[in-house]
Scaffold this motif. Structure first.
Motif, PDB file in Angstrom:
ATOM      1  N   ASP A  54       1.840  -1.909  -2.628  1.00  0.00           N
ATOM      2  CA  ASP A  54       2.035  -3.036  -3.330  1.00  0.00           C
ATOM      3  C   ASP A  54       0.933  -4.082  -2.560  1.00  0.00           C
ATOM      4  O   ASP A  54       0.611  -5.028  -3.662  1.00  0.00           O
ATOM      5  CB  ASP A  54       3.712  -3.491  -3.586  1.00  0.00           C
ATOM      6  N   ALA A  55       0.748  -4.710  -1.957  1.00  0.00           N
ATOM      7  CA  ALA A  55      -0.364  -5.131  -1.075  1.00  0.00           C
ATOM      8  C   ALA A  55      -1.715  -4.743  -1.409  1.00  0.00           C
ATOM      9  O   ALA A  55      -2.954  -5.820  -1.638  1.00  0.00           O
ATOM     10  CB  ALA A  55      -0.170  -5.458   0.346  1.00  0.00           C
ATOM     11  N   ARG A  58      -3.022  -6.613  -4.858  1.00  0.00           N
ATOM     12  CA  ARG A  58      -3.436  -8.059  -5.270  1.00  0.00           C
ATOM     13  C   ARG A  58      -3.823  -8.331  -3.566  1.00  0.00           C
ATOM     14  O   ARG A  58      -4.311  -9.638  -4.460  1.00  0.00           O
ATOM     15  CB  ARG A  58      -1.479  -8.675  -4.209  1.00  0.00           C
ATOM     16  N   VAL A  59      -3.625  -7.724  -2.571  1.00  0.00           N
ATOM     17  CA  VAL A  59      -5.511  -8.369  -1.887  1.00  0.00           C
ATOM     18  C   VAL A  59      -6.710  -7.968  -2.491  1.00  0.00           C
ATOM     19  O   VAL A  59      -8.118  -8.640  -2.755  1.00  0.00           O
ATOM     20  CB  VAL A  59      -5.641  -7.432  -0.270  1.00  0.00           C
ATOM     21  N   GLU A 139       7.273  -8.943   2.444  1.00  0.00           N
ATOM     22  CA  GLU A 139       6.382  -8.274   1.853  1.00  0.00           C
ATOM     23  C   GLU A 139       4.264  -9.979   2.700  1.00  0.00           C
ATOM     24  O   GLU A 139       3.504  -9.469   1.996  1.00  0.00           O
ATOM     25  CB  GLU A 139       6.316  -9.057   0.339  1.00  0.00           C
ATOM     26  N   THR A 143       1.399  -8.324   3.729  1.00  0.00           N
ATOM     27  CA  THR A 143       0.055  -9.278   2.611  1.00  0.00           C
ATOM     28  C   THR A 143      -0.564  -9.894   3.550  1.00  0.00           C
ATOM     29  O   THR A 143      -2.504  -9.052   3.422  1.00  0.00           O
ATOM     30  CB  THR A 143       0.702  -9.632   1.438  1.00  0.00           C
ATOM     31  N   HIS A 144      -0.043 -10.143   4.147  1.00  0.00           N
ATOM     32  CA  HIS A 144      -1.569 -10.553   5.830  1.00  0.00           C
ATOM     33  C   HIS A 144      -2.443 -10.512   6.604  1.00  0.00           C
ATOM     34  O   HIS A 144      -3.391 -10.032   6.613  1.00  0.00           O
ATOM     35  CB  HIS A 144      -0.529 -11.880   5.888  1.00  0.00           C
ATOM     36  N   THR A 169      -4.138 -15.340   0.731  1.00  0.00           N
ATOM     37  CA  THR A 169      -3.649 -14.398   0.069  1.00  0.00           C
ATOM     38  C   THR A 169      -1.965 -13.452   0.196  1.00  0.00           C
ATOM     39  O   THR A 169      -2.260 -13.286  -1.095  1.00  0.00           O
ATOM     40  CB  THR A 169      -4.685 -13.885   1.092  1.00  0.00           C
ATOM     41  N   ALA A 170      -1.876 -13.954   1.043  1.00  0.00           N
ATOM     42  CA  ALA A 170      -0.238 -12.662   1.080  1.00  0.00           C
ATOM     43  C   ALA A 170       0.464 -14.687  -0.126  1.00  0.00           C
ATOM     44  O   ALA A 170       1.377 -13.520  -0.601  1.00  0.00           O
ATOM     45  CB  ALA A 170       0.862 -13.278   2.413  1.00  0.00           C
TER      46      ALA A 170
END
Length: 269
Positions: A54-55, A58-59, A139, A143-144, A169-170
């Protein structure tokens, strides 16, 4: 990347260490997208795998398509001793839910590599993160760390730029308010912002420093648009001083940006 397709999983246990391998789409299964290793259950490993999957998109919304090199390796040590060995942190060191490290290429992949930049990078999750963080917190942490993979080595980038942009970003797609995410760190930052840009906290609470770095990047994104953050990081990593890249990218003096940030902090409470 399509995340709704059925993923094929394998769980291989060796002395309590396992690996969940997530292949590419059918026809491109020569390498996995995500490799999860560690001594945790297959269920937990699969949950972290899904967070990484998922990350990635998004990133890449912020950092560009293909910015995250595949496969992403995430290691889930089951003990504090394993965490310390993998990251170099002390076993009693608190405040870090995860760390992105370059593993010893001589002991693992690519034996004989001396160039640190060529060594494979691995996200290592603290064994207590699962229980101590909320699902949204896990999450955000994952993501970070995936953002750090997109950013590459920080080079000369100041700590607050590297960590603040990763934290931005996270949280950039979240619905939680600034005050709720920052917590008490927002009040402290507004009360004692300091005369320079954020530094790592020296008081044992790592979040105090990370929150300030994130708040600085949130402010810059609100003032100039989030697309300036990857530009700012690239310029800082290439060796430009903060006054230099702020003038060239933001069109403002660093002192003026800092003063405006302090006023913005006080309005967020």
């Amino acid at each position: 990347m399509v995340l709704t397709r059925r993923w094929l999983l394998t769980w291989v246990g060796v002395g309590g260490i396992g690996a969940v391998v997530v292949p590419h789409l059918a026809g491109c299964a020569d390498a996995p997208d995500v490799v999860v290793t560690g001594g945790v259950s297959a269920e937990r490993a699969s949950a972290y795998r899904d967070m990484v999957l998922d990350a990635i998109p998004r990133v890449e919304e912020l950092w560009g398509s293909g910015a995250v090199a595949l496969p992403v390796h995430i290691d889930l040590p089951s003990t504090i001793v394993g965490w310390a060995a993998a990251t170099g942190h002390r076993p009693d060191q608190r405040g870090y839910a995860a760390s992105t490290v370059r593993i010893n290429a001589r002991n693992e992949e690519g034996a004989g590599q001396d160039d640190a930049d060529a060594r494979p990078v691995r996200i290592v999750m603290h064994p207590d993160a699962w229980d101590e963080l909320s699902p949204a917190g896990r999450e955000a942490v994952v993501t970070h760390e995936v953002a750090h993979l997109a950013m590459g080595r920080g080079g000369s980038a100041p700590w607050w730029v590297e960590e603040g942009v990763a934290e931005f970003t996270a949280h950039r797609n979240g619905v939680t308010s600034i005050a709720d995410i920052a917590g008490s760190a927002l009040k402290q930052a507004a009360r004692e912002p300091g005369k320079s840009w954020p530094e790592p906290s020296a008081q044992g609470d790592a979040w105090q420093g990370y929150a300030r770095a994130w708040l600085a990047c949130v402010f810059i994104a609100e003032r100039h648009g989030e697309s300036v953050l990857p530009e700012a990081f690239a310029a800082a990593a290439a060796g430009q001083s903060t006054p230099m890249w702020m003038q060239s990218i933001l069109g403002e003096r660093s002192d003026d940006v800092h003063a405006a940030w302090v006023s913005w902090l006080q309005r967020q409470q």
